[in-house]
Design an enzyme around this catalytic site. Sequence first.
Site, PDB file in Angstrom:
ATOM      1  CB  SER A 106       5.510  -1.671  12.036  1.00  0.00           C
ATOM      2  OG  SER A 106       5.110  -0.325  12.268  1.00  0.00           O
ATOM      3  CG  ASN A 128      -1.715   1.255   1.378  1.00  0.00           C
ATOM      4  OD1 ASN A 128      -1.761   2.084   0.466  1.00  0.00           O
ATOM      5  ND2 ASN A 128      -2.375   1.420   2.522  1.00  0.00           N
ATOM      6  N   GLY A 154       2.847   2.417  10.808  1.00  0.00           N
ATOM      7  CA  GLY A 154       3.816   3.491  10.642  1.00  0.00           C
ATOM      8  C   GLY A 154       4.522   3.876  11.931  1.00  0.00           C
ATOM      9  CE  LYS A 212      -0.061   3.224   4.778  1.00  0.00           C
ATOM     10  NZ  LYS A 212       0.078   3.334   6.225  1.00  0.00           N
ATOM     11  CG  HIS A 251      -5.628   2.081   5.199  1.00  0.00           C
ATOM     12  ND1 HIS A 251      -5.184   2.998   6.127  1.00  0.00           N
ATOM     13  CD2 HIS A 251      -4.629   1.188   5.047  1.00  0.00           C
ATOM     14  CE1 HIS A 251      -3.960   2.648   6.511  1.00  0.00           C
ATOM     15  NE2 HIS A 251      -3.596   1.565   5.863  1.00  0.00           N
ATOM     16  CD  GLU A 270      -3.329  -2.262   7.263  1.00  0.00           C
ATOM     17  OE1 GLU A 270      -2.263  -2.575   6.711  1.00  0.00           O
ATOM     18  OE2 GLU A 270      -3.906  -1.187   7.069  1.00  0.00           O
ATOM     19  CD  GLU A 327      -2.742   5.573   6.723  1.00  0.00           C
ATOM     20  OE1 GLU A 327      -2.730   5.604   5.482  1.00  0.00           O
ATOM     21  OE2 GLU A 327      -1.822   5.045   7.396  1.00  0.00           O
TER      22      GLU A 327
HETATM   23  P1  13P Z   1       3.223   0.466   7.655  1.00  0.00           P
HETATM   24  O1  13P Z   1       3.706  -0.835   7.052  1.00  0.00           O
HETATM   25  O2  13P Z   1       3.949   1.651   7.110  1.00  0.00           O
HETATM   26  O3  13P Z   1       3.150   0.415   9.126  1.00  0.00           O
HETATM   27  O4  13P Z   1       1.698   0.650   7.127  1.00  0.00           O
HETATM   28  C1  13P Z   1       0.831  -0.408   7.220  1.00  0.00           C
HETATM   29  C2  13P Z   1      -0.385  -0.054   6.448  1.00  0.00           C
HETATM   30  O5  13P Z   1      -1.122   0.847   6.823  1.00  0.00           O
HETATM   31  C3  13P Z   1      -0.664  -0.796   5.212  1.00  0.00           C
HETATM   32  O6  13P Z   1      -1.931  -0.536   4.743  1.00  0.00           O
END
Ligand code: 13P
Length: 252
Positions: free
Chosen positions: A214, A9, A174, A11, A96, A168, A98
């Site tokens: 992560s 992903n 992150g 982003k 997601h 997640e 976010e």
């Molecule tokens: P990270 O791997 O950067 O922690 O992000 C995970 C994520 O949100 C994947 O959709």
Amino acid sequence: MRKNIVAGNWKMNTTLPEGIALAKAVNEALKNVDAKCDVVIGVPFTHLASVNEVIDKNKLGLGAENCADHRSGAYTGEVSAPMVASTGANYVILGHSERRQYYGETSETLKEKVKLALENNLTPIFCIGEVLEQREDGSYFDVVKAQVEEALFELSAEDFSKIILAYEPVWAIGTGKTATDDQAEEMHAFIREVIEKKYGKEVADNTSILYGGSCKPSNAKALFAKPNVDGGLIGGASLDAESFMGIVTAFE
Ligand code: 13P
């Protein structure tokens, strides 16, 4: 039996030239390995059509990171599921954290998005997960169960079987603070039980449940070794072809 999947992903990262270069690098790297999992990259809308031209879709799936909750019409700035599908993409990341957190996505809108994605032959990678406060107050099983039930449990068993889930935990995204492999396994096993109660054992056994938060080459192997962890949804580490491939090759 269910598939193992590693999905990136990206982003809101990479310009178009950077994204094409990254997609090409992943595509090249995949030529040299016998991947034991399906591999997908989730890229910004602006990159979909161009990335579709430079990858071997037999080896690398392509996904969007969202789609609209309407089919077409006066929704300025939105991108519909038919538009995504017309680029050649075959997956879409939905729900997601976010998007839930910063753009107010709810189970109601996600229900529509899932429906439109399926109608357009896009495989939803549907994200669920609790925030830190819910982990700490012990409500995390209820939270995740409700996220699955509210958005997905009106689907027929046939349609539900087309969904990939991604657990997640928001506190792990992150932050460098990965869930332990035991924490991931505990939740994945729970989610599979919830699915089994609604759709039966066969559907539950065939549903791929990815872990995200992560995930890195250094922890992927231990996470993926857990019986109910069927791969990963990778943020930061998917922005570098080498580290992404380090996670892909964690399946042996
Ligand atoms: P990270 O791997 O950067 O922690 O992000 C995970 C994520 O949100 C994947 O959709």
